[in-house]
Scaffold this motif. Structure first.
Motif, PDB file in Angstrom:
ATOM      1  N   GLY A 159       5.335 -43.704  23.051  1.00  0.00           N
ATOM      2  CA  GLY A 159       4.104 -44.069  22.363  1.00  0.00           C
ATOM      3  C   GLY A 159       4.074 -43.632  20.912  1.00  0.00           C
ATOM      4  O   GLY A 159       3.381 -44.233  20.078  1.00  0.00           O
ATOM      5  N   VAL A 160       4.830 -42.598  20.568  1.00  0.00           N
ATOM      6  CA  VAL A 160       4.767 -42.018  19.225  1.00  0.00           C
ATOM      7  C   VAL A 160       5.170 -43.002  18.122  1.00  0.00           C
ATOM      8  O   VAL A 160       4.474 -43.086  17.103  1.00  0.00           O
ATOM      9  N   PRO A 161       6.251 -43.768  18.264  1.00  0.00           N
ATOM     10  CA  PRO A 161       6.579 -44.719  17.193  1.00  0.00           C
ATOM     11  C   PRO A 161       5.481 -45.769  16.962  1.00  0.00           C
ATOM     12  O   PRO A 161       5.249 -46.173  15.818  1.00  0.00           O
ATOM     13  N   PHE A 162       4.806 -46.177  18.033  1.00  0.00           N
ATOM     14  CA  PHE A 162       3.706 -47.133  17.871  1.00  0.00           C
ATOM     15  C   PHE A 162       2.542 -46.499  17.109  1.00  0.00           C
ATOM     16  O   PHE A 162       1.921 -47.139  16.258  1.00  0.00           O
ATOM     17  N   ILE A 163       2.273 -45.236  17.424  1.00  0.00           N
ATOM     18  CA  ILE A 163       1.213 -44.526  16.709  1.00  0.00           C
ATOM     19  C   ILE A 163       1.576 -44.408  15.229  1.00  0.00           C
ATOM     20  O   ILE A 163       0.765 -44.724  14.355  1.00  0.00           O
ATOM     21  N   ALA A 164       2.795 -43.969  14.955  1.00  0.00           N
ATOM     22  CA  ALA A 164       3.231 -43.775  13.564  1.00  0.00           C
ATOM     23  C   ALA A 164       3.208 -45.088  12.793  1.00  0.00           C
ATOM     24  O   ALA A 164       2.688 -45.158  11.673  1.00  0.00           O
ATOM     25  N   ARG A 165       3.759 -46.140  13.373  1.00  0.00           N
ATOM     26  CA  ARG A 165       3.786 -47.444  12.692  1.00  0.00           C
ATOM     27  C   ARG A 165       2.363 -47.976  12.503  1.00  0.00           C
ATOM     28  O   ARG A 165       2.021 -48.500  11.443  1.00  0.00           O
ATOM     29  N   GLY A 166       1.530 -47.829  13.521  1.00  0.00           N
ATOM     30  CA  GLY A 166       0.151 -48.287  13.422  1.00  0.00           C
ATOM     31  C   GLY A 166      -0.618 -47.557  12.338  1.00  0.00           C
ATOM     32  O   GLY A 166      -1.415 -48.161  11.609  1.00  0.00           O
ATOM     33  N   LEU A 167      -0.368 -46.259  12.197  1.00  0.00           N
ATOM     34  CA  LEU A 167      -1.020 -45.498  11.129  1.00  0.00           C
ATOM     35  C   LEU A 167      -0.517 -45.948   9.754  1.00  0.00           C
ATOM     36  O   LEU A 167      -1.293 -46.052   8.812  1.00  0.00           O
ATOM     37  N   LEU A 168       0.765 -46.230   9.683  1.00  0.00           N
ATOM     38  CA  LEU A 168       1.366 -46.628   8.412  1.00  0.00           C
ATOM     39  C   LEU A 168       0.835 -47.968   7.921  1.00  0.00           C
ATOM     40  O   LEU A 168       0.505 -48.119   6.741  1.00  0.00           O
ATOM     41  N   VAL A 169       0.716 -48.931   8.840  1.00  0.00           N
ATOM     42  CA  VAL A 169       0.280 -50.276   8.435  1.00  0.00           C
ATOM     43  C   VAL A 169      -1.198 -50.514   8.731  1.00  0.00           C
ATOM     44  O   VAL A 169      -1.683 -51.626   8.548  1.00  0.00           O
TER      45      VAL A 169
END
Length: 172
Positions: A115-125
């Motif tokens: 789940g962490v990469p989705f959280i990070a990418r979602g925060l970034l974009v």
């Protein structure tokens, strides 16, 4: 020494700290930490550098939480057994765990990490749905991991959960 043991040591979880962290209030107030941290980071567009305040508060709570509550009076709680199962899992190099508990914790930790990469990418974009998806995956994996740790504790506690409390039995 396992990665889990090193992480526990880094958070100061040794001896009585594990017992304090086994308080259900500690567990239930720790579960939302990833969502709170994500919300604090999300606020950076609205708050600017002031978003460091909620980020700092969440990070401080992450460190204080395991020691913020007294040891539980009973180990009948799912959360208490889950935390104490983590102690057995962290010491698996020294004290072997039953074979039925050797795969699931690693798989569930991996699921949680997915789940962490989705959280990070979602925060970034700034994609809220991506962030929510990542948080759902991370939280589901972590909660399921705690459940497996409760089962592990039930299997390794000599004489059942109540008898395994560091040589003393808490009140019921």
């Amino acid at each position: 020494m396992t990665v889990d043991s090193r992480m526990a040591k880094a958070f100061g979880l040794e001896g009585e700290s594990w017992q304090r962290h086994a308080n259900p209030w500690s567990v239930y107030t720790r579960i939302p930490i990833p969502a709170l941290l994500t919300g604090a980071l999300w606020s950076r567009h609205r708050l600017g550098w002031w978003s460091a305040v909620p980020v700092g508060l969440v990070c401080a709570w992450t460190v204080v939480n395991p020691r913020a509550f007294p040891p539980p009076r009973s180990l009948d709680h799912w959360a208490s057994r889950g935390v104490l199962g983590e102690t057995a899992w962290a010491r698996r190099d020294e004290v072997p765990v039953p074979s039925r508990h050797r795969v699931a914790p690693n798989v569930l930790a991996g699921l949680s990490a997915l789940g962490v990469p989705f959280i990070a990418r979602g925060l970034l974009v700034r994609d809220g749905w991506m962030v929510l998806f990542g948080l759902a995956v991370e939280t589901a994996g972590k909660t399921w991991f705690i459940d497996r740790m409760a089962l592990l504790y039930d299997d390794v506690a000599p004489g059942g959960p109540q008898a395994a409390w560091s040589g003393s039995t808490p009140e019921r």
